[in-house]
Design a protein around this motif. Structure first.
Motif, PDB file in Angstrom:
ATOM      1  N   ILE A 200       0.836  -1.203   0.000  1.00  0.00           N
ATOM      2  CA  ILE A 200       0.000   0.000   0.000  1.00  0.00           C
ATOM      3  C   ILE A 200       0.870   1.252   0.000  1.00  0.00           C
ATOM      4  O   ILE A 200       0.576   2.233  -0.703  1.00  0.00           O
ATOM      5  CB  ILE A 200      -0.950  -0.015   1.204  1.00  0.00           C
ATOM      6  N   ALA A 201       1.961   1.231   0.749  1.00  0.00           N
ATOM      7  CA  ALA A 201       2.859   2.386   0.789  1.00  0.00           C
ATOM      8  C   ALA A 201       3.459   2.675  -0.575  1.00  0.00           C
ATOM      9  O   ALA A 201       3.641   3.831  -0.967  1.00  0.00           O
ATOM     10  CB  ALA A 201       3.972   2.157   1.810  1.00  0.00           C
ATOM     11  N   SER A 202       3.765   1.627  -1.344  1.00  0.00           N
ATOM     12  CA  SER A 202       4.357   1.815  -2.664  1.00  0.00           C
ATOM     13  C   SER A 202       3.357   2.341  -3.683  1.00  0.00           C
ATOM     14  O   SER A 202       3.737   2.919  -4.700  1.00  0.00           O
ATOM     15  CB  SER A 202       4.952   0.495  -3.170  1.00  0.00           C
ATOM     16  N   LEU A 203       2.054   2.150  -3.414  1.00  0.00           N
ATOM     17  CA  LEU A 203       1.009   2.580  -4.343  1.00  0.00           C
ATOM     18  C   LEU A 203       0.317   3.867  -3.910  1.00  0.00           C
ATOM     19  O   LEU A 203      -0.448   4.448  -4.684  1.00  0.00           O
ATOM     20  CB  LEU A 203      -0.059   1.474  -4.471  1.00  0.00           C
ATOM     21  N   ALA A 204       0.590   4.325  -2.703  1.00  0.00           N
ATOM     22  CA  ALA A 204      -0.189   5.415  -2.118  1.00  0.00           C
ATOM     23  C   ALA A 204      -0.129   6.703  -2.932  1.00  0.00           C
ATOM     24  O   ALA A 204      -1.136   7.384  -3.115  1.00  0.00           O
ATOM     25  CB  ALA A 204       0.268   5.677  -0.685  1.00  0.00           C
ATOM     26  N   ASP A 205       1.068   7.062  -3.447  1.00  0.00           N
ATOM     27  CA  ASP A 205       1.203   8.327  -4.176  1.00  0.00           C
ATOM     28  C   ASP A 205       0.335   8.358  -5.425  1.00  0.00           C
ATOM     29  O   ASP A 205      -0.206   9.400  -5.797  1.00  0.00           O
ATOM     30  CB  ASP A 205       2.666   8.563  -4.563  1.00  0.00           C
ATOM     31  N   ALA A 206       0.186   7.219  -6.076  1.00  0.00           N
ATOM     32  CA  ALA A 206      -0.600   7.159  -7.304  1.00  0.00           C
ATOM     33  C   ALA A 206      -2.100   7.105  -7.033  1.00  0.00           C
ATOM     34  O   ALA A 206      -2.905   7.236  -7.955  1.00  0.00           O
ATOM     35  CB  ALA A 206      -0.185   5.944  -8.135  1.00  0.00           C
ATOM     36  N   HIS A 207      -2.467   6.917  -5.774  1.00  0.00           N
ATOM     37  CA  HIS A 207      -3.886   6.829  -5.403  1.00  0.00           C
ATOM     38  C   HIS A 207      -4.208   7.814  -4.281  1.00  0.00           C
ATOM     39  O   HIS A 207      -5.022   7.535  -3.410  1.00  0.00           O
ATOM     40  CB  HIS A 207      -4.230   5.400  -4.963  1.00  0.00           C
ATOM     41  N   GLU A 208      -3.563   8.988  -4.329  1.00  0.00           N
ATOM     42  CA  GLU A 208      -3.682   9.981  -3.256  1.00  0.00           C
ATOM     43  C   GLU A 208      -5.118  10.368  -2.985  1.00  0.00           C
ATOM     44  O   GLU A 208      -5.534  10.518  -1.846  1.00  0.00           O
ATOM     45  CB  GLU A 208      -2.863  11.225  -3.617  1.00  0.00           C
ATOM     46  N   GLY A 209      -5.904  10.556  -4.048  1.00  0.00           N
ATOM     47  CA  GLY A 209      -7.258  11.051  -3.858  1.00  0.00           C
ATOM     48  C   GLY A 209      -8.253  10.005  -3.416  1.00  0.00           C
ATOM     49  O   GLY A 209      -9.010  10.210  -2.471  1.00  0.00           O
ATOM     50  N   SER A 210      -8.255   8.849  -4.083  1.00  0.00           N
ATOM     51  CA  SER A 210      -9.302   7.861  -3.841  1.00  0.00           C
ATOM     52  C   SER A 210      -8.887   6.741  -2.906  1.00  0.00           C
ATOM     53  O   SER A 210      -9.732   6.090  -2.304  1.00  0.00           O
ATOM     54  CB  SER A 210      -9.743   7.249  -5.175  1.00  0.00           C
ATOM     55  N   GLY A 211      -7.578   6.501  -2.760  1.00  0.00           N
ATOM     56  CA  GLY A 211      -7.114   5.395  -1.941  1.00  0.00           C
ATOM     57  C   GLY A 211      -6.719   4.197  -2.780  1.00  0.00           C
ATOM     58  O   GLY A 211      -7.125   4.046  -3.935  1.00  0.00           O
ATOM     59  N   VAL A 212      -5.914   3.298  -2.211  1.00  0.00           N
ATOM     60  CA  VAL A 212      -5.442   2.108  -2.910  1.00  0.00           C
ATOM     61  C   VAL A 212      -6.514   1.028  -2.839  1.00  0.00           C
ATOM     62  O   VAL A 212      -6.972   0.674  -1.749  1.00  0.00           O
ATOM     63  CB  VAL A 212      -4.139   1.582  -2.281  1.00  0.00           C
ATOM     64  N   PRO A 213      -6.953   0.475  -3.986  1.00  0.00           N
ATOM     65  CA  PRO A 213      -7.964  -0.583  -3.961  1.00  0.00           C
ATOM     66  C   PRO A 213      -7.436  -1.836  -3.263  1.00  0.00           C
ATOM     67  O   PRO A 213      -6.327  -2.304  -3.551  1.00  0.00           O
ATOM     68  CB  PRO A 213      -8.229  -0.856  -5.448  1.00  0.00           C
ATOM     69  N   ILE A 214      -8.207  -2.387  -2.351  1.00  0.00           N
ATOM     70  CA  ILE A 214      -7.785  -3.584  -1.627  1.00  0.00           C
ATOM     71  C   ILE A 214      -7.581  -4.750  -2.586  1.00  0.00           C
ATOM     72  O   ILE A 214      -6.662  -5.554  -2.431  1.00  0.00           O
ATOM     73  CB  ILE A 214      -8.823  -3.942  -0.544  1.00  0.00           C
ATOM     74  N   VAL A 215      -8.425  -4.830  -3.615  1.00  0.00           N
ATOM     75  CA  VAL A 215      -8.299  -5.933  -4.574  1.00  0.00           C
ATOM     76  C   VAL A 215      -6.967  -5.866  -5.311  1.00  0.00           C
ATOM     77  O   VAL A 215      -6.370  -6.902  -5.636  1.00  0.00           O
ATOM     78  CB  VAL A 215      -9.486  -5.933  -5.573  1.00  0.00           C
ATOM     79  N   THR A 216      -6.468  -4.660  -5.567  1.00  0.00           N
ATOM     80  CA  THR A 216      -5.168  -4.503  -6.213  1.00  0.00           C
ATOM     81  C   THR A 216      -4.051  -5.014  -5.306  1.00  0.00           C
ATOM     82  O   THR A 216      -3.113  -5.682  -5.759  1.00  0.00           O
ATOM     83  CB  THR A 216      -4.912  -3.031  -6.565  1.00  0.00           C
ATOM     84  N   VAL A 217      -4.156  -4.717  -4.026  1.00  0.00           N
ATOM     85  CA  VAL A 217      -3.160  -5.193  -3.063  1.00  0.00           C
ATOM     86  C   VAL A 217      -3.159  -6.713  -3.018  1.00  0.00           C
ATOM     87  O   VAL A 217      -2.097  -7.352  -3.004  1.00  0.00           O
ATOM     88  CB  VAL A 217      -3.445  -4.619  -1.664  1.00  0.00           C
ATOM     89  N   ALA A 218      -4.350  -7.303  -3.006  1.00  0.00           N
ATOM     90  CA  ALA A 218      -4.456  -8.760  -2.939  1.00  0.00           C
ATOM     91  C   ALA A 218      -3.804  -9.419  -4.145  1.00  0.00           C
ATOM     92  O   ALA A 218      -3.161 -10.477  -4.026  1.00  0.00           O
ATOM     93  CB  ALA A 218      -5.923  -9.168  -2.835  1.00  0.00           C
ATOM     94  N   ARG A 219      -3.931  -8.806  -5.316  1.00  0.00           N
ATOM     95  CA  ARG A 219      -3.335  -9.371  -6.530  1.00  0.00           C
ATOM     96  C   ARG A 219      -1.821  -9.275  -6.525  1.00  0.00           C
ATOM     97  O   ARG A 219      -1.135 -10.075  -7.171  1.00  0.00           O
ATOM     98  CB  ARG A 219      -3.899  -8.660  -7.758  1.00  0.00           C
ATOM     99  N   ARG A 220      -1.278  -8.297  -5.808  1.00  0.00           N
ATOM    100  CA  ARG A 220       0.171  -8.088  -5.793  1.00  0.00           C
ATOM    101  C   ARG A 220       0.884  -8.991  -4.794  1.00  0.00           C
ATOM    102  O   ARG A 220       2.107  -9.157  -4.876  1.00  0.00           O
ATOM    103  CB  ARG A 220       0.477  -6.622  -5.437  1.00  0.00           C
ATOM    104  N   ILE A 221       0.158  -9.556  -3.854  1.00  0.00           N
ATOM    105  CA  ILE A 221       0.779 -10.375  -2.814  1.00  0.00           C
ATOM    106  C   ILE A 221       0.526 -11.849  -3.121  1.00  0.00           C
ATOM    107  O   ILE A 221      -0.595 -12.341  -2.986  1.00  0.00           O
ATOM    108  CB  ILE A 221       0.230 -10.006  -1.425  1.00  0.00           C
TER     109      ILE A 221
END
Length: 254
Positions: A200-221
């Motif tokens: 989430i920390a690595s994706l946070a800057d690109a999702h500053e306004g809306s937040g990091v989608p949990i489903v995206t995190v799940a796919r990366r791990i």
């Protein structure tokens, strides 16, 4: 776009003044003072703004703030003889906004259409009193087209990325993670929670306004079920490491 005043999302009397967006007269690589520009921001950015010197200008991304603008939902309205105070939130945080009236009664229509649970656009400046940040609003108006909300989020993200990485960052590509992410979260004992925070920390800057989608995190791990990742996210929210952003499906680091 419908809902914008004359094609200007800020209102007929406001402009960014060649500020931070691509195509403006000043590029983020050379402009270090935004005091004469209108900066689109999220509430979280406002709450995290720095004030290097007492009574000095606030800064975001190392750039001095003058006028700023954001969109959000009115959650509470408190009326007083000389001003109206609004509690406004945008999914990234909430902040108090105060608008001063011209007299004992609002004869200029400043508060028309500004009601609870209504989306509004705010233009104003940051104020700090007893370590609490608030907004002194010069202009508030209701939003009639939800597309304006999404436009603002994208504009705030784009501006943030340009200032961090230079004008070429308008592609929205996230920055490469800097070293030390593993060490930063090494105190988190649960290995899955640690991996979730790093992702989430690595994706946070690109999702500053809306937040990091949990489903995206799940796919990366790799090696974990999506439900396991969701449980880890819930625990991290409970422990204060994360907070929900646009909705329960999007999160950002605290």
């Amino acid at each position: 776009m419908s809902g914008f005043d004359g094609g200007n999302p800020y209102g007929a009397n406001y402009s960014t003044g060649g500020g931070f967006m691509a195509g403006g007269e000043d590029s983020p690589s050379t402009k270090k003072s935004g005091s004469n520009s209108l900066r689109p921001v999220t509430i979280r950015q406002i709450l995290n703004a720095q004030q290097p010197a007492a009574e000095g200008d606030f800064t975001i991304d190392g750039v001095q703030l003058g006028q700023l603008t954001f969109v959000g939902v009115v959650r509470n309205v408190s009326s007083f003889p000389t001003n109206v105070s609004y509690s406004v939130e945008d999914g990234t945080g909430s902040i108090d906004v105060r608008q001063w009236l011209d007299g004992n009664a609002d004869e200029t229509g400043k508060t028309d259409g500004i009601t609870q649970n209504r989306y509004i656009r705010v233009l104003g400046t940051i104020k700090a009193f007893q370590n609490k940040v608030s907004i002194s609003a010069g202009h508030i108006r209701p939003i009639t087209d939800f597309d304006e909300v999404m436009f603002h989020k994208l504009e705030a993200i784009n501006t943030h990325l340009q200032l961090l990485n230079g004008a070429g960052a308008s592609t929205g590509a996230p920055r490469a993670a800097t070293g030390g992410a593993e060490q930063k979260f090494s105190h988190i004992e649960d290995p899955l929670q640690r991996k979730v925070m790093e992702s989430i920390a690595s994706l946070a800057d690109a999702h500053e306004g809306s937040g990091v989608p949990i489903v995206t995190v799940a796919r990366r791990i790799a090696g974990y079920k999506e439900q396991d990742v969701r449980t880890a996210v819930e625990n991290l929210v409970t422990e204060g490491y994360l907070f929900t952003a646009e909705d329960d499906e999007h999160v950002l680091p605290s």
